[in-house]
Design an enzyme around this catalytic site. Structure first.
Site, short mmCIF file in Angstrom:
data_model
loop_
_atom_site.label_atom_id
_atom_site.label_comp_id
_atom_site.label_asym_id
_atom_site.label_seq_id
_atom_site.Cartn_x
_atom_site.Cartn_y
_atom_site.Cartn_z
N GLU A 62 0.41 -1.07 -0.26
CA GLU A 62 -0.21 0.53 -0.57
C GLU A 62 0.80 1.47 0.39
O GLU A 62 0.69 2.03 -0.34
CB GLU A 62 -1.45 -0.02 1.26
CG GLU A 62 -1.47 -1.20 1.22
CD GLU A 62 -1.48 -2.53 1.82
OE1 GLU A 62 -2.09 -3.06 2.48
OE2 GLU A 62 -0.61 -2.36 1.71
N CYS A 94 -0.82 0.40 7.49
CA CYS A 94 -1.30 0.88 6.29
C CYS A 94 -3.54 1.55 6.22
O CYS A 94 -3.17 1.93 5.16
CB CYS A 94 -1.35 -0.40 5.50
SG CYS A 94 0.42 -0.62 5.03
N ARG A 194 12.58 -24.52 -4.24
CA ARG A 194 13.33 -23.77 -3.01
C ARG A 194 13.60 -22.31 -2.79
O ARG A 194 13.37 -22.11 -1.49
CB ARG A 194 14.40 -24.10 -3.36
CG ARG A 194 14.23 -26.82 -3.25
CD ARG A 194 16.42 -26.87 -3.30
NE ARG A 194 16.68 -28.15 -3.19
CZ ARG A 194 17.34 -28.60 -3.07
NH1 ARG A 194 18.63 -27.87 -3.48
NH2 ARG A 194 17.19 -30.04 -2.72
N PRO A 314 11.48 -42.28 1.63
CA PRO A 314 10.16 -42.88 1.30
C PRO A 314 9.39 -42.57 2.89
O PRO A 314 8.64 -42.46 3.23
CB PRO A 314 9.99 -44.32 1.05
CG PRO A 314 11.08 -44.76 0.86
CD PRO A 314 12.07 -43.95 0.75
N ASN A 315 10.76 -43.15 4.23
CA ASN A 315 10.40 -43.26 5.23
C ASN A 315 9.29 -41.86 6.13
O ASN A 315 8.83 -41.99 6.46
CB ASN A 315 10.82 -43.84 6.18
CG ASN A 315 11.50 -45.29 5.11
OD1 ASN A 315 10.99 -46.24 5.56
ND2 ASN A 315 12.83 -45.16 5.53
N ALA A 319 5.80 -40.77 6.73
CA ALA A 319 5.62 -40.50 7.96
C ALA A 319 5.25 -38.96 8.37
O ALA A 319 3.85 -38.83 8.60
CB ALA A 319 6.71 -40.26 9.32
#
Length: 383
Positions: A62, A94, A194, A314-315, A319
Site C-alpha cells: 500500500e 497501512c 526451494r 519414503p520413510n 510418516a
C-alpha cells in the site's frame, strides 16, 4: 462488507484485483515471513499507483502504491490482496496511510488472518468513512499465501512434499542410486520451489546416503521479482535426526544459510559437536522413540516458517503423510521405467485395504521438459 453485486463494477473489481495478485506474486522469493501482498490504486478508470511488498521490514504494498500515486490517491479505489494492517510493526499501519491519503474505497481479497489485524484494518477504514469490500478473488489470494494463512489459522506451516519418480513410481534403484531420475528442467523447477520456501526438510537417511546441499543454487536474475545481484534468501535446512547421527562435516553445514538438526536422544556431546560445526540443534519431544513430527511443525511455525518443502526418502515422507502434516505433493514423473527392485515413493504401512487409501486431488498437471509435473492436494482442496 462483501460486495456481491453483479455488473460493470464487479467486473472491474475482479480485473484490478487480478492485477494486484500478479504484483503480489513478485514478492514470492523475498517477503518471508511476511505475506505476499499487492496493491493497485485506480481513479477515474486509470491506474494511478501500484506496488507490492518487496521485502520483510520494508514498505508494504500500500505504501509503494500511495507513493506512486501521490495526490491522485485522493478519491481513488485501492485494490489490495490482503486487508491493510492496523498495527505498528516494523512499519506504520497501512490503514492509517489510506485514511491520510484520502482513498475513497478499499477492495480487499481477504481478511488478514493475523490476530493483530483480523478485521481491525477494515474497521479503521470504515470508521474514517471509507467504503470497504471484501472477498474479491479470495481463493486466489489465500492460495498465494497458503503458508502464512495456515500458520496464522492453525499454528502449523504449509508442507509441500516434492518427489521425483519413474512412471512405475520408483525413486531410486535398490542400491540407492537416484541421479538423475528427473530432467535438468525439472531440477531447475525444484530450485525455484526451494527459493519460495521458508524451510527445506529432510531426514538423516538422505543426508547419510547423498550428503545433499539442500540450498538454492539459482541467481537472483533467475527469479521473477528479484534484480540481478540481489541477495537470495536461503531457506532454513531442517534435518530430522532422532539419534544425532548428522556428520559434523556434512556439506550443508559449510554453506550459506542455517541448518537445524532435530533429535530426541540424550547425547549432549553430539549436540555440542554439531553446534561447533555450525548447526543449530533442537531437542524435540518424542513420539514412539522418534521425533514428534507434529511438535516439530509447531516449532517451525513458532519460528515464523510459513512454507516447508519436504525433500526426503519414503520413510519420512510416509510418516509426514500418515501424521496428516502434508498439504500438497509436487510429483515429477519421468518417462522411463526402473523395475520391481527399485524403491517406491512412500512408506505407508498403515494402508492395507482400498478403504484406507489416501485421497489426493489433482490441482495441476503440466510438462516440464520431458517430465510430467503433478500438483496434488492431500485429502482435498488446498487452503
Amino acid at each position: 462488507m462483501t460486495d456481491d453485486r453483479p455488473g460493470p463494477r464487479r467486473v472491474a473489481d475482479r480485473e484490478y484485483m487480478a492485477r494486484a495478485i500478479r504484483l503480489a506474486r513478485l514478492g514470492r522469493f523475498t517477503t518471508d515471513p511476511n505475506p505476499r501482498v499487492g496493491c493497485v490504486l485506480v481513479r477515474d478508470g486509470r491506474v494511478v499507483g501500484e506496488g507490492w511488498h518487496r521485502r520483510a521490514g520494508g514498505p508494504h504494498a500500500e505504501r509503494h502504491a500511495l507513493a506512486q500515486a501521490g495526490a491522485e490517491a485522493r478519491g481513488a479505489t485501492a485494490y489490495v490482496t490482503l486487508e491493510p494492517c492496523s498495527h505498528h510493526g516494523r512499519t506504520p499501519p497501512c490503514a492509517d496511510a489510506m485514511v491520510e491519503a484520502g482513498v475513497a474505497r478499499v477492495v480487499c481479497a481477504m481478511v488478514d488472518p493475523n490476530p493483530l489485524v483480523a478485521g481491525r484494518g477494515l474497521a479503521r477504514l470504515g470508521d474514517a468513512g471509507i467504503e470497504t469490500s471484501i472477498g474479491v478473488l479470495e481463493a486466489e489470494a489465500r492460495s498465494l499465501n497458503s503458508g502464512f494463512v495456515k500458520r496464522m489459522e492453525h499454528g502449523l506451516p504449509y508442507v509441500r512434499c516434492k518427489m521425483a519418480a519413474s512412471l512405475d513410481g520408483r525413486t531410486a534403484m535398490a542400491d540407492g542410486e537416484s541421479r538423475w531420475i528427473s530432467s535438468a528442467e525439472s531440477r531447475r523447477d525444484v530450485q525455484s520451489l526451494r527459493a519460495g520456501s521458508s524451510a527445506i526438510l529432510t531426514g538423516i537417511g538422505t543426508v547419510l546416503a547423498d550428503d545433499p546441499s539442500m540450498n538454492v543454487r539459482l541467481s537472483a536474475g533467475d527469479l521473477e521479482g528479484m534484480e540481478s545481484g540481489e541477495l537470495i534468501r536461503q531457506p532454513l535446512r531442517v534435518v530430522v535426526d532422532s539419534r544425532w547421527r548428522m556428520p559434523a562435516d556434512a556439506r550443508m553445514l559449510g554453506l550459506e544459510g542455517e541448518t537445524l538438526v532435530v533429535g530426541v536422544a540424550d547425547a549432549p556431546e553430539r549436540m555440542a559437536a554439531l553446534e561447533s560445526a555450525g548447526a543449530s540443534v533442537w531437542h524435540a519431544p518424542r513420539s514412539n522413540g522418534r521425533v514428534d513430527l507434529r511438535a516439530l511443525m509447531a516449532e517451525l511455525a513458532r519460528r515464523e516458517i510459513n512454507e516447508v518443502m519436504l525433500e526426503s526418502g519414503p520413510n519420512l515422507a510416509g510418516a509426514m503423510l500418515e501424521a496428516g502434516l502434508v498439504d500438497e505433493i509436487q510429483l515429477y514423473l519421468a518417462p522411463h521405467l526402473m523395475g520391481d527392485a527399485a524403491r517406491g515413493l512412500f512408506h505407508l504401512p498403515g494402508i492395507s485395504a482400498m478403504a484406507d487409501r489416501l485421497a489426493l486431488e489433482i490441482l495441476d498437471a503440466r510438462r516440464v521438459g520431458p517430465d510430467l509435473r503433478l500438483r496434488l492436494a492431500v485429502g482435498g482442496p488446498t487452503i
